[in-house]
Scaffold this active site. Structure first.
Site, PDB file in Angstrom:
ATOM      1  N   ARG A  64      31.033   4.496 -34.512  1.00  0.00           N
ATOM      2  CA  ARG A  64      31.352   3.094 -34.226  1.00  0.00           C
ATOM      3  C   ARG A  64      32.853   2.880 -34.141  1.00  0.00           C
ATOM      4  O   ARG A  64      33.340   2.166 -33.265  1.00  0.00           O
ATOM      5  CB  ARG A  64      30.720   2.181 -35.286  1.00  0.00           C
ATOM      6  CG  ARG A  64      29.255   2.017 -35.032  1.00  0.00           C
ATOM      7  CD  ARG A  64      28.478   1.216 -36.057  1.00  0.00           C
ATOM      8  NE  ARG A  64      27.112   1.083 -35.552  1.00  0.00           N
ATOM      9  CZ  ARG A  64      26.129   0.434 -36.154  1.00  0.00           C
ATOM     10  NH1 ARG A  64      26.334  -0.151 -37.309  1.00  0.00           N
ATOM     11  NH2 ARG A  64      24.937   0.368 -35.600  1.00  0.00           N
ATOM     12  N   TYR A 114      26.539   0.379 -26.645  1.00  0.00           N
ATOM     13  CA  TYR A 114      26.033   1.563 -27.369  1.00  0.00           C
ATOM     14  C   TYR A 114      26.583   1.678 -28.796  1.00  0.00           C
ATOM     15  O   TYR A 114      27.464   0.940 -29.177  1.00  0.00           O
ATOM     16  CB  TYR A 114      26.154   2.844 -26.553  1.00  0.00           C
ATOM     17  CG  TYR A 114      27.493   3.364 -26.073  1.00  0.00           C
ATOM     18  CD1 TYR A 114      28.717   2.987 -26.618  1.00  0.00           C
ATOM     19  CD2 TYR A 114      27.511   4.304 -25.030  1.00  0.00           C
ATOM     20  CE1 TYR A 114      29.900   3.535 -26.143  1.00  0.00           C
ATOM     21  CE2 TYR A 114      28.691   4.853 -24.557  1.00  0.00           C
ATOM     22  CZ  TYR A 114      29.882   4.470 -25.124  1.00  0.00           C
ATOM     23  OH  TYR A 114      31.041   5.009 -24.667  1.00  0.00           O
ATOM     24  N   GLU A 115      25.980   2.545 -29.567  1.00  0.00           N
ATOM     25  CA  GLU A 115      26.263   2.642 -31.016  1.00  0.00           C
ATOM     26  C   GLU A 115      26.015   1.331 -31.735  1.00  0.00           C
ATOM     27  O   GLU A 115      26.735   0.996 -32.678  1.00  0.00           O
ATOM     28  CB  GLU A 115      27.702   3.112 -31.265  1.00  0.00           C
ATOM     29  CG  GLU A 115      28.028   4.499 -30.769  1.00  0.00           C
ATOM     30  CD  GLU A 115      27.093   5.571 -31.307  1.00  0.00           C
ATOM     31  OE1 GLU A 115      26.553   5.374 -32.412  1.00  0.00           O
ATOM     32  OE2 GLU A 115      26.884   6.577 -30.614  1.00  0.00           O
ATOM     33  N   GLY A 116      24.986   0.609 -31.333  1.00  0.00           N
ATOM     34  CA  GLY A 116      24.703  -0.701 -31.917  1.00  0.00           C
ATOM     35  C   GLY A 116      25.384  -1.774 -31.107  1.00  0.00           C
ATOM     36  O   GLY A 116      26.623  -1.810 -31.048  1.00  0.00           O
ATOM     37  N   GLN A 167      26.458  -5.520 -34.507  1.00  0.00           N
ATOM     38  CA  GLN A 167      27.664  -5.386 -35.343  1.00  0.00           C
ATOM     39  C   GLN A 167      27.964  -6.694 -36.071  1.00  0.00           C
ATOM     40  O   GLN A 167      28.311  -6.694 -37.253  1.00  0.00           O
ATOM     41  CB  GLN A 167      28.887  -5.017 -34.481  1.00  0.00           C
ATOM     42  CG  GLN A 167      28.739  -3.769 -33.637  1.00  0.00           C
ATOM     43  CD  GLN A 167      28.501  -2.520 -34.444  1.00  0.00           C
ATOM     44  OE1 GLN A 167      29.050  -2.378 -35.525  1.00  0.00           O
ATOM     45  NE2 GLN A 167      27.666  -1.631 -33.935  1.00  0.00           N
TER      46      GLN A 167
END
Lengths: 589, 589
Positions: free
Chosen positions: B289, B429-431, B436
């Site tokens: 992240r 991406y990555e959440g 977040q």
């Protein structure tokens, strides 16, 4: 997921935000009835849904290849364009004496939105033709009008605007294209123009280019530019000496050919007075600017529809309110915020564009000179806001639409990404949004010593008063938030007028972009509140249409969640100009 | 226009915003000296400029075609990747016992920014490998570590993260991929994973897939997910039963293959405890992240450099300050506002990311348990802000970069459009950035009963006190504006903590996204002010570097023009939740 024209919402906005009802009742639109308005909107919606919308993806994928000077439009475009003109859609706002239907710009605004939601690359060409009709009607000789207007009004031929050259973009004063008198009343045009939308295509038998060029004895700068009509095919049926020399490979609107046009002694005719070409071109541009603003609304609407459908369908996670199983993502507050933001910004920019169209109608049709004049200045004031605010919103909403889709949004097959790619140009062409902001601040605010903008702010305040009086609990904090927004606009306006009046134009220029955004928030909030007030009245009168409480909730969301940025924008306008002293410094480091 | 790594600015930020100097002085980084830091940054910058940056366009154009299960990376990638690993760049932050250089995460953060500015599609792969190293180091058996870590640390092999399935995106609880014990300590993995970055490529001889799957007796939901290491090539040299079945056609990062991976009884080994796979994967995710946040900074920096160069070169119109001839467009206040906005947002998000990296270092290296713990919670708090704020900024700055270019920005050859297309994925991406924001509000704010976030706000306040004390007239209204921003953050924080404490989580969820933005404005403003204070001190000490006054002017611009949005955001957080009652209604209409 395809597009469904939001006909009922458009009709409601036409009536209750832009006041089409009132204009009809005043007799400004001849025998146009409300029923006819509804019928036209419904037919346009059907055509947009069924015929135009399927062109959107194919245009994006196919593009407009150029080979040996011939541009091939995407599959289906030719048939759809023919059906569209035959259906009378191009002629809708055109002058009656040249076969047009003479219907209101306002009604056509809703239709423009539909064509561009359905396929922006397709809807773009006719916007240019409409500009050509406007310029020729106003400035063309009787001969030119007789020869070209009917076919442009019907759409049998299309028109283009040729302004930009490699060295002359936002600044037209350094334009080089030349026009030499041929001795027979015609001219020989030579030069290269870039970024010519629909400069070449295979949809029609002829293309009418409106080209800015310099006469041999022309003064330097923008006062030495004349406008010429240069057809692809000459009246005797021969090809003119002009050609498409290249097609841009663009981020979006792949279905719309953006051409480099080379004029090599091409035959053309003067439109309007010599050296007054820029004024003629501005006739085209002003209408085109509203059209581009509507493209922003259009893309936002389509992106919203797609995101909404996805959010109702896609199941991920369990919402706080649910007890078991995965919830549709529309149940999650953060997704709901994104969707509401998309819907509210779309509706706000639609309101602003329709309001602008109404002012343009009234500027032509009001029965008294004072009424026409007032409407004309209002249209002038609102046009840059309609163009820039709506196209900024188009980008923001399309980007949010991708976000709602998560990973799928980044995959081209989903279609959400195309909306962002398409939307991006609208903030640039027909005058960048920065140019619009500068126009708003330096030319429109000073109109009548500031009385025009003060009048518009006054009208917004009346909306707040009505919300206070008529609105119930469902309006939440709509009134106080909207009032704060309008007072922020008022403060910023006062600051800018003072800066302009004190010969400090740089301070006004420095704050132009945040000011335009602030104006859009205030005007957009007022539009949504007008819609909510009408919905409230309808509900009170027993109308159980669920769209009514939705309109109230949307106005509230806008006021409580989006218009909240207004005070900060005003602070930026009034206190952010420090960079004029040290900005160059900051960029140098 | 190519990329030049802003090495001096990075070094200044590492020292004076993120406190690398202090950490070195405290002895947290062994024998790392400030000189060595400078040397490493300069060498990395040279490599990024000369070797990686030329890959950016070629990757975008060539893409990563898949044929017969083989993915061909763009021309030049293989040679560049080999040179990059041989230069030791992949090993820079890796554990010393497996051949890594054990250098600070903070120093590597600057390098990650460089690789991703130079070519985001290229820089992305190693981010995944780094996550794999982290997960294996922390959770892998001794045997797995011995077999894989050294080659992953060096970059001889790359790693992937396999989470997403078509029905399981943000919600991993509904994952279906299965793992059957083979009886010999290994497992047979079967299932389909989508959106696997660098899932297949031809840069290395092996690819190490880290795959989430369910054991036969696993409980339902996220507590029944385990992590497996599944190599493309098995230890005996044979190919494993896995294949790339498809490549996504994406909006951007065309040089990075996004694969559908099919595991058909592939051999894998358990990483960590059974059913604890999600915790292991989060080890990878947290670092990733920050890496994705740095991608946002990276794209913003590159877009800014390109726009700045264009604005200095392109001449259009005459600025108010000029007397004759066309001015470079950088002279126009509105263009200057765009460029300053780009630069200020980039520097602010850089500061936040570097600050986060510093906290991660300290969480591992602080000499006392309390110091490690405090740093760990600070890193937890800042990570979602670093990821989401920076990637939102990446999109906004790339979009502004297009706008500065006018019509040329929309033409793909210019390169400005690629930045927007590339940047768009980082918010997903990555959440997703919504995830977040929810993580920040619902998991990070309540840390230690709110003491962690209060501590961070307290640290921001100290910066304002220093500006009041040390700053001169060049700071303009930096202090009052920044104070207002921080107090707005404090109010919004109090509201959210109260909502969470009163069991009204929906209210906190509703305000999560504007809250994260607000946090970013306050923290970013504080970072810029720290930079300006250090620049001010240097100038007072006789340093005539023009970068110093530039830093002060930039902090001022941010405070006076961008942080002004803070109060409105706080109002949105505290007063915008009305849509929880009527939002579904507004979307229904």
């Amino acid at each position: 997921m395809t597009y469904r024209a939001p006909v009922a919402e458009m009709a409601f906005t036409l009536r209750h935000v832009a006041g089409l009802d009132r204009a009809i009742a005043e007799g400004l639109h001849g025998d146009l009835s409300e029923d006819l308005v509804d019928t036209i909107l419904e037919e346009a919606g059907r055509f947009a849904n069924d015929v135009v919308a399927p062109l959107n993806r194919v245009g994006d994928r196919h593009g407009t290849p150029l080979k040996d000077g011939v541009v091939t439009m995407p599959p289906g475009y030719r048939e759809a364009y023919r059906a569209w003109t035959e259906g009378g859609w191009n002629a809708l706002p055109g002058p009656v004496e040249y076969g047009g239907q003479g219907l209101p710009v306002l009604l056509n605004a809703a239709c423009i939105e539909m064509w561009n939601s359905a396929a922006m690359a397709f809807g773009l060409g006719p916007l240019l033709t409409a500009g050509g009709v406007e310029a020729l009607s106003r400035h063309g000789s009787e001969e030119l009008r007789a020869r070209y207007l009917e076919k442009l009004v019907s759409g049998e031929w299309t028109a283009t605007m040729n302004l930009t050259e490699p060295q002359a973009g936002s600044d037209l004063s350094v334009m080089r294209t030349r026009a030499e008198p041929a001795g027979d009343g015609s001219y020989r045009i030579s030069g290269e123009k870039i970024y010519i939308t629909w400069g070449e295509h295979d949809l029609t038998d002829n293309i009418v280019h409106l080209v800015l060029a310099r006469l041999p004895d022309a003064p330097a700068g923008t006062r030495g530019i004349s406008l010429f009509l240069v057809p692809k095919v000459l009246p005797d049926g021969s090809r003119n000496a002009l050609a498409c020399a290249g097609i841009e490979h663009k981020l979006g609107i792949h279905g719309s050919p953006t051409c480099t046009m080379v004029y090599d002694g091409a035959t053309g005719w003067l439109v309007g007075e010599p050296n007054r070409g820029l004024a003629c071109m501005f006739t085209m541009m002003n209408n085109a600017r509203l059209g581009v603003g509507l493209q922003g609304v259009a893309i936002a609407e389509r992106a919203y529809q797609q995101a909404l459908a996805y959010a109702r369908d896609r199941r991920q996670g369990r919402a706080a309110s649910a007890t078991e199983g995965a919830s549709a993502i529309i149940e999650h507050p953060d997704v709901q915020r994104m969707l509401l933001t998309m819907k509210a910004l779309t509706a706000a920019s639609r309101g602003i564009c329709y309001l602008t169209a109404e002012a343009i109608d009234r500027a032509h049709r009001a029965t008294d000179e004072a009424g026409r004049k007032a409407a004309q200045t209002r249209a002038s004031l609102l046009t840059p806001v309609a163009k820039a605010f709506s196209t900024d919103i188009g980008i923001e909403v399309a980007s949010l639409g991708i976000q709602v889709h998560g990973g799928m949004g980044f995959v081209e097959e989903t279609g959400a990404a195309q909306h962002l790619r398409d939307a991006r140009i609208a903030a640039i062409y027909e005058g960048t949004n920065g140019i619009q902001a500068i126009d708003l601040v330096t030319r429109k605010l000073p109109l009548e010593g500031g009385a025009v903008v003060r009048g518009q702010i006054g009208a917004m305040r009346l909306v707040v008063e009505r919300v206070l009086k008529e609105g119930g609990p469902a309006f939440g904090h709509t009134a106080p938030r909207l009032r704060e927004t309008i007072e922020s606009l008022d403060r910023a306006t006062g600051y800018l007028l003072k800066a302009l009046g004190s010969n400090r134009p740089e301070e006004a220029l420095a704050g132009a972009t945040p000011y335009l955004r602030l104006f859009g928030l205030a005007q957009g909030g007022a539009c949504l509140a007008l819609s909510a007030l009408a919905a409230n009245a309808a509900t009170k009168a027993g109308d159980t249409d669920p769209a009514h409480p939705a309109r109230i909730a949307l106005a509230r969301f806008f006021a409580e969640n989006l218009a909240t940025g207004a005070r900060g924008l005003a602070e930026t306008v009034t206190g952010g100009g420090g960079f004029l002293q040290d900005g160059a410094l900051a960029l140098a480091g």
